[in-house]
Design a protein around this motif. Structure first.
Motif, PDB file in Angstrom:
ATOM      1  N   ILE A  27      51.187   9.034  27.060  1.00  0.00           N
ATOM      2  CA  ILE A  27      51.595   8.290  25.858  1.00  0.00           C
ATOM      3  C   ILE A  27      53.034   7.806  25.994  1.00  0.00           C
ATOM      4  O   ILE A  27      53.351   6.659  25.654  1.00  0.00           O
ATOM      5  CB  ILE A  27      51.408   9.158  24.593  1.00  0.00           C
ATOM      6  CG1 ILE A  27      49.911   9.372  24.338  1.00  0.00           C
ATOM      7  CG2 ILE A  27      52.075   8.520  23.379  1.00  0.00           C
ATOM      8  CD1 ILE A  27      49.607  10.362  23.237  1.00  0.00           C
ATOM      9  N   VAL A  28      53.916   8.657  26.525  1.00  0.00           N
ATOM     10  CA  VAL A  28      55.317   8.254  26.722  1.00  0.00           C
ATOM     11  C   VAL A  28      55.385   7.078  27.701  1.00  0.00           C
ATOM     12  O   VAL A  28      56.110   6.109  27.469  1.00  0.00           O
ATOM     13  CB  VAL A  28      56.168   9.440  27.216  1.00  0.00           C
ATOM     14  CG1 VAL A  28      57.566   8.985  27.607  1.00  0.00           C
ATOM     15  CG2 VAL A  28      56.244  10.512  26.140  1.00  0.00           C
ATOM     16  N   ALA A  29      54.614   7.138  28.788  1.00  0.00           N
ATOM     17  CA  ALA A  29      54.591   6.035  29.758  1.00  0.00           C
ATOM     18  C   ALA A  29      54.108   4.749  29.096  1.00  0.00           C
ATOM     19  O   ALA A  29      54.654   3.672  29.352  1.00  0.00           O
ATOM     20  CB  ALA A  29      53.717   6.392  30.948  1.00  0.00           C
ATOM     21  N   ASP A  30      53.087   4.852  28.232  1.00  0.00           N
ATOM     22  CA  ASP A  30      52.603   3.676  27.501  1.00  0.00           C
ATOM     23  C   ASP A  30      53.711   3.089  26.620  1.00  0.00           C
ATOM     24  O   ASP A  30      53.868   1.870  26.532  1.00  0.00           O
ATOM     25  CB  ASP A  30      51.399   4.031  26.624  1.00  0.00           C
ATOM     26  CG  ASP A  30      50.133   4.309  27.420  1.00  0.00           C
ATOM     27  OD1 ASP A  30      50.075   3.948  28.615  1.00  0.00           O
ATOM     28  OD2 ASP A  30      49.201   4.902  26.833  1.00  0.00           O
ATOM     29  N   GLU A  31      54.468   3.970  25.959  1.00  0.00           N
ATOM     30  CA  GLU A  31      55.558   3.512  25.092  1.00  0.00           C
ATOM     31  C   GLU A  31      56.630   2.782  25.908  1.00  0.00           C
ATOM     32  O   GLU A  31      57.099   1.717  25.510  1.00  0.00           O
ATOM     33  CB  GLU A  31      56.187   4.701  24.361  1.00  0.00           C
ATOM     34  CG  GLU A  31      55.277   5.349  23.339  1.00  0.00           C
ATOM     35  CD  GLU A  31      55.811   6.665  22.792  1.00  0.00           C
ATOM     36  OE1 GLU A  31      55.184   7.179  21.855  1.00  0.00           O
ATOM     37  OE2 GLU A  31      56.824   7.188  23.306  1.00  0.00           O
ATOM     38  N   ILE A  32      57.004   3.367  27.047  1.00  0.00           N
ATOM     39  CA  ILE A  32      58.042   2.753  27.889  1.00  0.00           C
ATOM     40  C   ILE A  32      57.543   1.427  28.445  1.00  0.00           C
ATOM     41  O   ILE A  32      58.257   0.422  28.413  1.00  0.00           O
ATOM     42  CB  ILE A  32      58.465   3.716  29.016  1.00  0.00           C
ATOM     43  CG1 ILE A  32      59.168   4.944  28.420  1.00  0.00           C
ATOM     44  CG2 ILE A  32      59.376   3.002  30.020  1.00  0.00           C
ATOM     45  CD1 ILE A  32      59.432   6.059  29.403  1.00  0.00           C
ATOM     46  N   GLU A  33      56.300   1.401  28.918  1.00  0.00           N
ATOM     47  CA  GLU A  33      55.765   0.145  29.459  1.00  0.00           C
ATOM     48  C   GLU A  33      55.527  -0.890  28.374  1.00  0.00           C
ATOM     49  O   GLU A  33      55.508  -2.085  28.663  1.00  0.00           O
ATOM     50  CB  GLU A  33      54.483   0.401  30.236  1.00  0.00           C
ATOM     51  CG  GLU A  33      54.739   0.906  31.629  1.00  0.00           C
ATOM     52  CD  GLU A  33      53.589   0.619  32.554  1.00  0.00           C
ATOM     53  OE1 GLU A  33      53.720  -0.322  33.355  1.00  0.00           O
ATOM     54  OE2 GLU A  33      52.573   1.326  32.453  1.00  0.00           O
ATOM     55  N   GLY A  34      55.374  -0.449  27.143  1.00  0.00           N
ATOM     56  CA  GLY A  34      55.279  -1.398  26.040  1.00  0.00           C
ATOM     57  C   GLY A  34      56.573  -2.163  25.844  1.00  0.00           C
ATOM     58  O   GLY A  34      56.583  -3.296  25.387  1.00  0.00           O
ATOM     59  N   LEU A  66      51.687   5.219  38.529  1.00  0.00           N
ATOM     60  CA  LEU A  66      50.926   6.203  39.287  1.00  0.00           C
ATOM     61  C   LEU A  66      50.770   7.457  38.440  1.00  0.00           C
ATOM     62  O   LEU A  66      51.753   7.946  37.870  1.00  0.00           O
ATOM     63  CB  LEU A  66      51.666   6.522  40.595  1.00  0.00           C
ATOM     64  CG  LEU A  66      51.066   7.590  41.481  1.00  0.00           C
ATOM     65  CD1 LEU A  66      49.720   7.132  42.038  1.00  0.00           C
ATOM     66  CD2 LEU A  66      52.016   7.917  42.620  1.00  0.00           C
ATOM     67  N   VAL A  67      49.542   7.952  38.353  1.00  0.00           N
ATOM     68  CA  VAL A  67      49.275   9.207  37.659  1.00  0.00           C
ATOM     69  C   VAL A  67      48.887  10.216  38.726  1.00  0.00           C
ATOM     70  O   VAL A  67      47.983   9.967  39.523  1.00  0.00           O
ATOM     71  CB  VAL A  67      48.153   9.045  36.620  1.00  0.00           C
ATOM     72  CG1 VAL A  67      47.863  10.383  35.949  1.00  0.00           C
ATOM     73  CG2 VAL A  67      48.515   7.990  35.592  1.00  0.00           C
ATOM     74  N   SER A  68      49.611  11.324  38.760  1.00  0.00           N
ATOM     75  CA  SER A  68      49.353  12.360  39.750  1.00  0.00           C
ATOM     76  C   SER A  68      49.469  13.708  39.062  1.00  0.00           C
ATOM     77  O   SER A  68      50.516  14.041  38.513  1.00  0.00           O
ATOM     78  CB  SER A  68      50.351  12.241  40.898  1.00  0.00           C
ATOM     79  OG  SER A  68      50.072  13.186  41.895  1.00  0.00           O
ATOM     80  N   ASP A  69      48.395  14.470  39.120  1.00  0.00           N
ATOM     81  CA  ASP A  69      48.314  15.727  38.380  1.00  0.00           C
ATOM     82  C   ASP A  69      48.580  15.431  36.913  1.00  0.00           C
ATOM     83  O   ASP A  69      47.946  14.585  36.328  1.00  0.00           O
ATOM     84  CB  ASP A  69      49.266  16.777  38.952  1.00  0.00           C
ATOM     85  CG  ASP A  69      48.895  17.196  40.376  1.00  0.00           C
ATOM     86  OD1 ASP A  69      47.695  17.125  40.712  1.00  0.00           O
ATOM     87  OD2 ASP A  69      49.799  17.578  41.134  1.00  0.00           O
ATOM     88  N   SER A  70      49.554  16.091  36.315  1.00  0.00           N
ATOM     89  CA  SER A  70      49.846  15.858  34.896  1.00  0.00           C
ATOM     90  C   SER A  70      51.060  14.961  34.707  1.00  0.00           C
ATOM     91  O   SER A  70      51.545  14.803  33.595  1.00  0.00           O
ATOM     92  CB  SER A  70      50.076  17.193  34.194  1.00  0.00           C
ATOM     93  OG  SER A  70      51.144  17.884  34.822  1.00  0.00           O
ATOM     94  N   PHE A 106      54.303   8.275  36.870  1.00  0.00           N
ATOM     95  CA  PHE A 106      55.454   7.664  37.525  1.00  0.00           C
ATOM     96  C   PHE A 106      55.411   6.167  37.286  1.00  0.00           C
ATOM     97  O   PHE A 106      54.370   5.532  37.467  1.00  0.00           O
ATOM     98  CB  PHE A 106      55.427   7.946  39.030  1.00  0.00           C
ATOM     99  CG  PHE A 106      55.463   9.410  39.345  1.00  0.00           C
ATOM    100  CD1 PHE A 106      56.664  10.071  39.464  1.00  0.00           C
ATOM    101  CD2 PHE A 106      54.285  10.130  39.489  1.00  0.00           C
ATOM    102  CE1 PHE A 106      56.706  11.431  39.739  1.00  0.00           C
ATOM    103  CE2 PHE A 106      54.310  11.481  39.760  1.00  0.00           C
ATOM    104  CZ  PHE A 106      55.524  12.140  39.890  1.00  0.00           C
ATOM    105  N   LEU A 107      56.547   5.607  36.884  1.00  0.00           N
ATOM    106  CA  LEU A 107      56.681   4.170  36.676  1.00  0.00           C
ATOM    107  C   LEU A 107      57.678   3.633  37.698  1.00  0.00           C
ATOM    108  O   LEU A 107      58.795   4.133  37.797  1.00  0.00           O
ATOM    109  CB  LEU A 107      57.170   3.866  35.255  1.00  0.00           C
ATOM    110  CG  LEU A 107      56.305   4.398  34.123  1.00  0.00           C
ATOM    111  CD1 LEU A 107      56.964   4.127  32.775  1.00  0.00           C
ATOM    112  CD2 LEU A 107      54.912   3.794  34.172  1.00  0.00           C
ATOM    113  N   VAL A 118      60.874   6.035  37.125  1.00  0.00           N
ATOM    114  CA  VAL A 118      60.850   6.863  35.932  1.00  0.00           C
ATOM    115  C   VAL A 118      59.707   7.854  36.109  1.00  0.00           C
ATOM    116  O   VAL A 118      58.556   7.461  36.310  1.00  0.00           O
ATOM    117  CB  VAL A 118      60.638   6.021  34.652  1.00  0.00           C
ATOM    118  CG1 VAL A 118      60.545   6.919  33.426  1.00  0.00           C
ATOM    119  CG2 VAL A 118      61.767   5.004  34.481  1.00  0.00           C
ATOM    120  N   ALA A 119      60.031   9.142  36.084  1.00  0.00           N
ATOM    121  CA  ALA A 119      59.036  10.205  36.213  1.00  0.00           C
ATOM    122  C   ALA A 119      58.902  10.893  34.864  1.00  0.00           C
ATOM    123  O   ALA A 119      59.899  11.257  34.241  1.00  0.00           O
ATOM    124  CB  ALA A 119      59.456  11.207  37.280  1.00  0.00           C
TER     125      ALA A 119
END
Length: 144
Positions: free
Chosen positions: A60-67, A75-79, A82-83, A90-91
């Protein structure tokens, strides 16, 4: 007005324009750094360049930042998420118990890729300027 005064005035105007548009200094228009600073508090245990979201998951945080600013790659790796930005990485990782939410690490591309190489190393190039793998190419007599 002398030529020297005109040159100084032009230089001052140019410097002011660069500052006003964000083109001067170390600002990177591809990185939503000021937005991250405005929307997430610094992590008191790990600042600078570490921020926290006390309730949302890394996705959700990654979605907010990419918004705010789309990343070159995600990239999604484990939990973790990475942007990849032009010169930054940004990790976003989950905070450990008893805390909730996510921790956001903003780093230069080279430092971030080195720190998180076990996650992103096989997906992203060692140097941001490269678009492909780290293969040096060549063969016998190629001047390596």
């Amino acid at each position: 007005m002398s030529a020297r005064t005109r040159v100084r005035a032009a230089a001052a105007l140019l410097a002011g324009a660069l500052l006003a548009t964000g083109c001067g200094g170390d600002s990177d228009p591809d990185l939503p750094m000021s937005w991250i600073k405005d929307h997430y508090p610094e992590d008191p245990d790990r600042s600078p360049d570490y921020y926290i979201d006390e309730r949302d998951t890394p996705s959700i945080v990654a979605d907010e930042i990419e918004g705010e600013r789309a990343a070159m790659d995600r990239l999604v790796s484990d939990s973790m998420v990475f942007l990849r930005y032009d010169n930054h990485l940004v990790a976003i990782e989950p905070r450990t118990a008893p805390d909730h939410g996510s921790r956001i690490d903003v780093d230069t591309y080279a430092s971030g890729r080195s720190r998180y190489s076990s996650y992103v190393g096989s997906h992203w190039p060692a140097a941001q300027s490269r678009s492909g793998s780290d293969f040096r190419g060549g063969g016998p007599g190629s001047g390596k």
